[in-house]
Motif scaffolding. Structure first.
Motif, PDB file in Angstrom:
ATOM      1  N   SER A   1     -40.127   0.536  40.462  1.00 20.72           N
ATOM      2  CA  SER A   1     -39.543  -0.573  39.689  1.00 20.72           C
ATOM      3  C   SER A   1     -38.162  -0.177  39.147  1.00 20.72           C
ATOM      4  O   SER A   1     -37.289  -1.035  38.980  1.00 20.72           O
ATOM      5  CB  SER A   1     -40.482  -1.046  38.583  1.00 20.72           C
ATOM      6  OG  SER A   1     -40.808   0.003  37.745  1.00 20.72           O
TER       7      SER A   1
ATOM      8  N   GLU B   1     -42.142   8.205  35.603  1.00 25.27           N
ATOM      9  CA  GLU B   1     -41.378   8.423  34.366  1.00 25.27           C
ATOM     10  C   GLU B   1     -42.031   9.522  33.519  1.00 25.27           C
ATOM     11  O   GLU B   1     -41.333  10.340  32.904  1.00 25.27           O
ATOM     12  CB  GLU B   1     -41.293   7.109  33.562  1.00 25.27           C
ATOM     13  CG  GLU B   1     -40.448   6.028  34.220  1.00 25.27           C
ATOM     14  CD  GLU B   1     -41.132   5.304  35.372  1.00 25.27           C
ATOM     15  OE1 GLU B   1     -42.379   5.380  35.472  1.00 25.27           O
ATOM     16  OE2 GLU B   1     -40.426   4.679  36.195  1.00 25.27           O
TER      17      GLU B   1
ATOM     18  N   PRO C   1     -36.644   7.013  31.905  1.00 20.01           N
ATOM     19  CA  PRO C   1     -37.159   5.653  32.106  1.00 20.01           C
ATOM     20  C   PRO C   1     -36.769   5.074  33.466  1.00 20.01           C
ATOM     21  O   PRO C   1     -35.696   5.377  33.992  1.00 20.01           O
ATOM     22  CB  PRO C   1     -36.500   4.852  30.973  1.00 20.01           C
ATOM     23  CG  PRO C   1     -35.259   5.605  30.643  1.00 20.01           C
ATOM     24  CD  PRO C   1     -35.551   7.054  30.915  1.00 20.01           C
ATOM     25  N   PHE C   2     -37.643   4.263  33.991  1.00 23.67           N
ATOM     26  CA  PHE C   2     -37.377   3.511  35.225  1.00 23.67           C
ATOM     27  C   PHE C   2     -36.830   4.408  36.348  1.00 23.67           C
ATOM     28  O   PHE C   2     -35.729   4.198  36.860  1.00 23.67           O
ATOM     29  CB  PHE C   2     -36.441   2.326  34.948  1.00 23.67           C
ATOM     30  CG  PHE C   2     -37.173   1.168  34.298  1.00 23.67           C
ATOM     31  CD1 PHE C   2     -37.902   0.268  35.064  1.00 23.67           C
ATOM     32  CD2 PHE C   2     -37.165   0.997  32.926  1.00 23.67           C
ATOM     33  CE1 PHE C   2     -38.595  -0.787  34.473  1.00 23.67           C
ATOM     34  CE2 PHE C   2     -37.858  -0.048  32.324  1.00 23.67           C
ATOM     35  CZ  PHE C   2     -38.572  -0.946  33.107  1.00 23.67           C
TER      36      PHE C   2
ATOM     37  N   ASN D   1     -37.853   1.615  26.466  1.00 22.33           N
ATOM     38  CA  ASN D   1     -39.180   1.009  26.599  1.00 22.33           C
ATOM     39  C   ASN D   1     -39.773   0.729  25.228  1.00 22.33           C
ATOM     40  O   ASN D   1     -39.387   1.353  24.237  1.00 22.33           O
ATOM     41  CB  ASN D   1     -40.125   1.979  27.338  1.00 22.33           C
ATOM     42  CG  ASN D   1     -39.956   1.914  28.844  1.00 22.33           C
ATOM     43  OD1 ASN D   1     -40.128   0.865  29.458  1.00 22.33           O
ATOM     44  ND2 ASN D   1     -39.613   3.043  29.447  1.00 22.33           N
TER      45      ASN D   1
ATOM     46  N   HIS E   1     -40.332  -8.608  34.752  1.00 23.73           N
ATOM     47  CA  HIS E   1     -40.349  -7.156  34.893  1.00 23.73           C
ATOM     48  C   HIS E   1     -40.185  -6.808  36.381  1.00 23.73           C
ATOM     49  O   HIS E   1     -40.780  -7.467  37.243  1.00 23.73           O
ATOM     50  CB  HIS E   1     -41.684  -6.608  34.359  1.00 23.73           C
ATOM     51  CG  HIS E   1     -41.681  -5.118  34.197  1.00 23.73           C
ATOM     52  ND1 HIS E   1     -41.734  -4.263  35.274  1.00 23.73           N
ATOM     53  CD2 HIS E   1     -41.615  -4.345  33.094  1.00 23.73           C
ATOM     54  CE1 HIS E   1     -41.704  -3.018  34.820  1.00 23.73           C
ATOM     55  NE2 HIS E   1     -41.628  -3.045  33.505  1.00 23.73           N
TER      56      HIS E   1
ATOM     57  N   GLY F   1     -38.094  -2.090  28.763  1.00 18.66           N
ATOM     58  CA  GLY F   1     -39.307  -2.247  29.580  1.00 18.66           C
ATOM     59  C   GLY F   1     -40.536  -2.094  28.710  1.00 18.66           C
ATOM     60  O   GLY F   1     -40.457  -2.081  27.471  1.00 18.66           O
ATOM     61  N   GLU F   2     -41.667  -1.957  29.382  1.00 20.83           N
ATOM     62  CA  GLU F   2     -42.939  -1.936  28.650  1.00 20.83           C
ATOM     63  C   GLU F   2     -43.334  -0.498  28.257  1.00 20.83           C
ATOM     64  O   GLU F   2     -43.466  -0.175  27.078  1.00 20.83           O
ATOM     65  CB  GLU F   2     -43.991  -2.555  29.575  1.00 20.83           C
ATOM     66  CG  GLU F   2     -45.373  -2.608  29.015  1.00 20.83           C
ATOM     67  CD  GLU F   2     -46.325  -3.317  29.975  1.00 20.83           C
ATOM     68  OE1 GLU F   2     -45.931  -4.294  30.637  1.00 20.83           O
ATOM     69  OE2 GLU F   2     -47.485  -2.876  30.057  1.00 20.83           O
ATOM     70  N   ALA F   3     -43.496   0.340  29.271  1.00 18.47           N
ATOM     71  CA  ALA F   3     -43.994   1.695  29.027  1.00 18.47           C
ATOM     72  C   ALA F   3     -43.713   2.540  30.263  1.00 18.47           C
ATOM     73  O   ALA F   3     -43.651   2.010  31.374  1.00 18.47           O
ATOM     74  CB  ALA F   3     -45.500   1.653  28.784  1.00 18.47           C
ATOM     75  N   PRO F   4     -43.577   3.848  30.088  1.00 15.20           N
ATOM     76  CA  PRO F   4     -43.387   4.709  31.256  1.00 15.20           C
ATOM     77  C   PRO F   4     -44.590   4.651  32.190  1.00 15.20           C
ATOM     78  O   PRO F   4     -45.727   4.460  31.739  1.00 15.20           O
ATOM     79  CB  PRO F   4     -43.269   6.114  30.642  1.00 15.20           C
ATOM     80  CG  PRO F   4     -43.024   5.912  29.185  1.00 15.20           C
ATOM     81  CD  PRO F   4     -43.599   4.597  28.820  1.00 15.20           C
ATOM     82  N   GLY F   5     -44.325   4.798  33.474  1.00 16.72           N
ATOM     83  CA  GLY F   5     -45.400   4.933  34.459  1.00 16.72           C
ATOM     84  C   GLY F   5     -45.518   6.390  34.873  1.00 16.72           C
ATOM     85  O   GLY F   5     -44.936   7.275  34.223  1.00 16.72           O
TER      86      GLY F   5
HETATM   87  N1  URA Z   1     -42.081   0.286  33.811  1.00 14.80           N
HETATM   88  C1  URA Z   1     -41.608   0.201  32.559  1.00 14.80           C
HETATM   89  O1  URA Z   1     -41.836  -0.776  31.859  1.00 14.80           O
HETATM   90  N2  URA Z   1     -40.861   1.201  32.112  1.00 14.80           N
HETATM   91  C2  URA Z   1     -40.559   2.260  32.836  1.00 14.80           C
HETATM   92  O2  URA Z   1     -39.854   3.141  32.353  1.00 14.80           O
HETATM   93  C3  URA Z   1     -41.064   2.314  34.150  1.00 14.80           C
HETATM   94  C4  URA Z   1     -41.815   1.328  34.616  1.00 14.80           C
END
Ligand code: URA
Length: 219
Positions: free
Chosen positions: A96, A85, A91-92, A119, A193, A78-82
Motif C-alpha cells: 500500500s 512497516e 510508514p507505508f 499513522n 486507504h 494512515g491507520e496503523a503499521p503493517g
Molecule cells: N497501512 C497503514 O495504514 N499504514 C502504514 O504505515 C502501512 C499500511
C-alpha cells in the motif's frame, strides 16, 4: 504533576485490565493521556520509541513514527503499521506504501519526501486488526504533536479508520471522501486507504479525483 499522574493511571489501568481485573472506568471514558511532549520531531520520535502505554507495545518489532518533511504542506495519516512497516520501522513501505508513493508522485507531482506520512497508531496491531479506540486514544497525543509541529495546510486521512479517529465522525468514507472539512485549526480531506484501492481497483478513479482536489487546494 497531574499529567504524569494521568499517564501513569492510564498505564496501570491497562495492565490491570489485561490481568482480568475489573475496574470502574469503562474504556470509553479514558481520556487521552496528557503528557508533556517535546517540540522537536526527533525528540518526540525518541520518546515514542520507548512508549508502553498500550498493549501494541508488547507485540511490536519496531515503533513506526511518522516520516517526511517537517515543513510539509500535506500530512497523510494512515491507520496503523503493517508487517513490512513493523519490520522496517518506516510508514507505508509495503504494497500500500508503493501505491501511496505513486499517488503522491504521479498525481500530486511532488516527491514523497516532500510530504509527511504518519499513522493513527505507531505500533502494528496483531494480525493487522483495526486499532481499538483505547489504542488510538493512547497514541493520539503523539500524532497531534506531529500535526502541531508540522502545521500542514492539509491533512489527508487515508481510509475510514484514520478519518473517524481524527474527527470522531463515523460517516462512511464513501460519503465524505473528497470533501474538505475543518478540523480545529486545520483542514482535513478523507480519501480511500491505498490498501482498499488494492482490493477494489475500481475505486481508484475516485481516489484520483480526490488527489486532484488535494493538488488544487495546495497550489
Ligand atoms: N497501512 C497503514 O495504514 N499504514 C502504514 O504505515 C502501512 C499500511
Amino acid at each position: 504533576m497531574k499529567r504524569v499522574y494521568n499517564a501513569l493511571h492510564l498505564k496501570r489501568a491497562l495492565i490491570l485490565k489485561e490481568l482480568g481485573i475489573e475496574y470502574i472506568d469503562p474504556i470509553e471514558e479514558f481520556k487521552e493521556p496528557e503528557i508533556d511532549l517535546p517540540n522537536s520531531l526527533n525528540d518526540l520520535k525518541d520518546l515514542v520509541k520507548k512508549c508502553y502505554l498500550c498493549q501494541l507495545s508488547k507485540s511490536r518489532k519496531n515503533v513506526v513514527f511518522g516520516e517526511g518533511n517537517s515543513n510539509a504542506k500535506i500530512l497523510f495519516v494512515g491507520e496503523a503499521p503493517g508487517v513490512t512497516e513493523d519490520n522496517t520501522g518506516k510508514p507505508f513501505t509495503g504494497r500500500s506504501g508503493e501505491l501511496l508513493t505513486k499517488m503522491i508522485e504521479n498525481v500530486l507531482q511532488i516527491k514523497r519526501d516532500k510530504v509527511y506520512i504518519s499513522n493513527i497508531v505507531k505500533c502494528r496491531p496483531p494480525n493487522n486488526r483495526t486499532p481499538t479506540a483505547q489504542e488510538a486514544l493512547s497514541c493520539k497525543p503523539y500524532l497531534q504533536k506531529e500535526i502541531d509541529t508540522i502545521k500542514p495546510k492539509l491533512i489527508v486521512a487515508l481510509g475510514e479508520t484514520a478519518y473517524s479517529y481524527l474527527t470522531n465522525d463515523t460517516t462512511p468514507i464513501g460519503k465524505v471522501r473528497g470533501h474538505i472539512f475543518n478540523l480545529g485549526n486545520y483542514k482535513i480531506i478523507p480519501t480511500y486507504h491505498p490498501s482498499y484501492l488494492l482490493r477494489n481497483p475500481s475505486a481508484k478513479k475516485e481516489a484520483y479525483i480526490d488527489m486532484l482536489k488535494i493538488k488544487e487546494f495546495i497550489n
